[in-house]
Design an enzyme around this catalytic site. Sequence first.
Site, short mmCIF file in Angstrom:
data_model
loop_
_atom_site.label_atom_id
_atom_site.label_comp_id
_atom_site.label_asym_id
_atom_site.label_seq_id
_atom_site.Cartn_x
_atom_site.Cartn_y
_atom_site.Cartn_z
N ASP A 47 0.72 -1.29 -0.13
CA ASP A 47 0.31 -0.38 -0.36
C ASP A 47 1.24 1.00 0.06
O ASP A 47 1.53 1.90 0.78
CB ASP A 47 -0.71 -0.11 1.12
CG ASP A 47 -1.36 1.22 1.04
OD1 ASP A 47 -2.94 0.81 0.42
OD2 ASP A 47 -1.54 2.26 2.08
N TYR A 52 3.31 8.95 0.04
CA TYR A 52 4.68 8.93 1.44
C TYR A 52 6.34 9.26 0.50
O TYR A 52 7.35 9.01 1.40
CB TYR A 52 4.93 7.25 1.17
CG TYR A 52 3.15 7.07 1.68
CD1 TYR A 52 2.11 7.80 2.38
CD2 TYR A 52 2.87 5.95 1.78
CE1 TYR A 52 1.41 8.04 2.46
CE2 TYR A 52 1.84 5.50 1.98
CZ TYR A 52 0.58 6.33 2.35
OH TYR A 52 -0.82 5.78 2.95
N LYS A 81 -2.39 5.60 -4.55
CA LYS A 81 -3.17 6.90 -4.42
C LYS A 81 -2.44 7.90 -5.03
O LYS A 81 -1.43 8.63 -4.71
CB LYS A 81 -3.21 6.90 -2.40
CG LYS A 81 -3.35 6.00 -1.82
CD LYS A 81 -3.35 5.87 -0.16
CE LYS A 81 -3.19 4.82 0.01
NZ LYS A 81 -1.99 4.45 0.94
N HIS A 114 -6.75 9.63 -2.68
CA HIS A 114 -6.29 9.64 -0.87
C HIS A 114 -7.31 10.42 -0.24
O HIS A 114 -7.62 9.73 1.53
CB HIS A 114 -4.83 10.21 -0.99
CG HIS A 114 -4.14 10.06 -0.51
ND1 HIS A 114 -2.52 10.45 -0.76
CD2 HIS A 114 -3.91 9.69 1.22
CE1 HIS A 114 -2.00 9.27 1.04
NE2 HIS A 114 -2.75 9.68 1.84
N1 LIG Z 1 -4.66 6.90 2.93
C1 LIG Z 1 -4.95 7.25 3.79
O1 LIG Z 1 -4.54 8.71 4.13
C2 LIG Z 1 -3.34 6.52 5.18
C3 LIG Z 1 -3.17 7.67 6.22
C4 LIG Z 1 -2.42 6.86 7.36
C5 LIG Z 1 -1.68 5.41 6.98
N2 LIG Z 1 -2.01 4.84 5.71
C6 LIG Z 1 -1.63 3.48 5.52
O2 LIG Z 1 -1.81 2.62 6.09
C7 LIG Z 1 -0.62 2.08 6.88
C8 LIG Z 1 -0.24 1.76 8.48
O3 LIG Z 1 -1.44 2.86 9.30
P1 LIG Z 1 0.39 3.69 9.57
O4 LIG Z 1 1.72 4.11 8.73
O5 LIG Z 1 -0.52 4.88 9.61
O6 LIG Z 1 0.93 3.01 11.01
P2 LIG Z 1 0.29 1.17 11.48
O7 LIG Z 1 0.85 0.75 11.24
O8 LIG Z 1 -0.59 1.38 12.51
O9 LIG Z 1 1.51 1.43 12.39
C9 LIG Z 1 2.00 2.16 12.43
C10 LIG Z 1 4.22 2.13 13.49
O10 LIG Z 1 3.56 1.43 14.80
C11 LIG Z 1 4.94 0.54 15.41
N3 LIG Z 1 4.35 -1.46 14.54
C12 LIG Z 1 3.93 -1.67 13.20
N4 LIG Z 1 3.73 -3.01 14.19
C13 LIG Z 1 4.19 -3.26 15.13
C14 LIG Z 1 3.52 -4.15 16.39
N5 LIG Z 1 3.38 -5.69 16.13
N6 LIG Z 1 3.85 -4.52 17.61
C15 LIG Z 1 3.93 -2.45 17.85
N7 LIG Z 1 4.53 -1.87 17.09
C16 LIG Z 1 4.10 -2.58 15.55
C17 LIG Z 1 5.83 0.71 13.83
O11 LIG Z 1 7.33 0.83 14.22
P3 LIG Z 1 8.42 -0.36 13.70
O12 LIG Z 1 8.42 -0.07 11.99
O13 LIG Z 1 9.40 0.27 14.15
O14 LIG Z 1 7.84 -1.61 13.58
C18 LIG Z 1 4.75 2.27 13.20
O15 LIG Z 1 5.57 2.81 14.02
C19 LIG Z 1 0.87 3.06 6.04
O16 LIG Z 1 2.13 2.47 6.20
C20 LIG Z 1 0.15 3.73 4.81
O17 LIG Z 1 -0.15 2.65 3.96
C21 LIG Z 1 -3.45 4.75 4.75
#
Ligand SMILES: NC(=O)c1ccc[n+]([C@@H]2O[C@H](COP(=O)([O-])OP(=O)(O)OC[C@H]3O[C@@H](n4cnc5c(N)ncnc54)[C@H](OP(=O)(O)O)[C@@H]3O)[C@@H](O)[C@H]2O)c1
Length: 322
Positions: A47, A52, A81, A114
Amino acid sequence: MTAQTYVTLNRTGDKMPLVGFGCWKVSPNDAEDTIYNAIQSGYRLIDGAADYGNEVEVGRGINKAINKGLVTRDQIFVVTKLWNTYHNKDRLRGAFDKQLKDLGLDYVDLYLIHFPVPLKHVDINQAYPAGWYQPNKEEIEFEASPMHECWGEMEKLVDAKLARNIGVSNFNVQLILDLLTYAKIKPAVLQVELHPYLQQSRLVAWVQSQGIHITAYSSFGPASFVDLTTDGKTAAPLLEHPIIREIATKHNKTTGQVLLRWSTERNVAVIPKSTNQERIESNLDIFSWSLDKEDLEKIASLEKGLRFNDPYSYNFNLPLFN
Ligand SMILES: NC(=O)c1ccc[n+]([C@@H]2O[C@H](COP(=O)([O-])OP(=O)(O)OC[C@H]3O[C@@H](n4cnc5c(N)ncnc54)[C@H](OP(=O)(O)O)[C@@H]3O)[C@@H](O)[C@H]2O)c1
């Protein structure tokens, strides 16, 4: 390697993995290796987004995995996106073409709008990715670009076989209801923020009833927004919440696995991001067990209506979700 589980998308019948890998905040320096490694670890959905700032490197990781024979192109589901500054019907195709070229691919599996926020165009040569602000300004400027025209351009990408599926992100029910009145191609997916602090159960149920799949982002709640949230939104980190810990201990799982499993049990796809190998693997390994009724009731009690990815929090004066 963990076996994948898939959902079937409307119209194309394409199989979309229920667990994918999120590319936000993967630094361009690491992205090629991180994405290659994620695919090697079993992820079959990547994704990404123009916003990004790492699409060239993400594309290199995907192509390296294909060239080395880890997967064939049709075994990997690539999502990206459209950024806000390219909604205009005369700009969308140019922006998409750049993304496809950056990724080094012939097509994407899913292209999402997005945000439903048309911003004034920023030339790709002036700033890329453009971000929310106009270059050298600290304010957002809108553009008169109606959603029906933007969606019409998205549909042309499908007709041209450049995007197999199209969808939306950060849209609410009102906007989707309107979009469905003119869409020749129904959105395949809605991607929204979703976690126990923001469960959006009514949105999920209604959107799913329309044959549109939901992908949850930020499944770990505040984990990604510590450095971004400016309006004082705080809550105990979900990954350390006593209720999530208790459930994790009971099932001999990690708290991350509990949070991801909670979504996938509702047929909601997840896209966790991690650059840690152990977490990369455990985030994918969520299919061999289930949460029980008692767990689900406890998680339901965590609802706080707490949204972290809210432009209003970033001092834009754009209460997008009101
Ligand atoms: N459409 C939109 O507007 C939008 C907005 C935000 C995000 N997104 C998408 O959604 C994806 C995920 O959301 P997100 O980036 O907000 O974050 P997330 O996946 O909810 O959280 C990522 C954070 O959690 C840590 N982490 C990951 N797995 C873990 C686990 N099992 N235990 C403890 N900590 C953990 C990671 O650190 P480490 O790397 O150190 O493990 C990082 O700091 C994004 O990468 C993006 O592709 C889309």
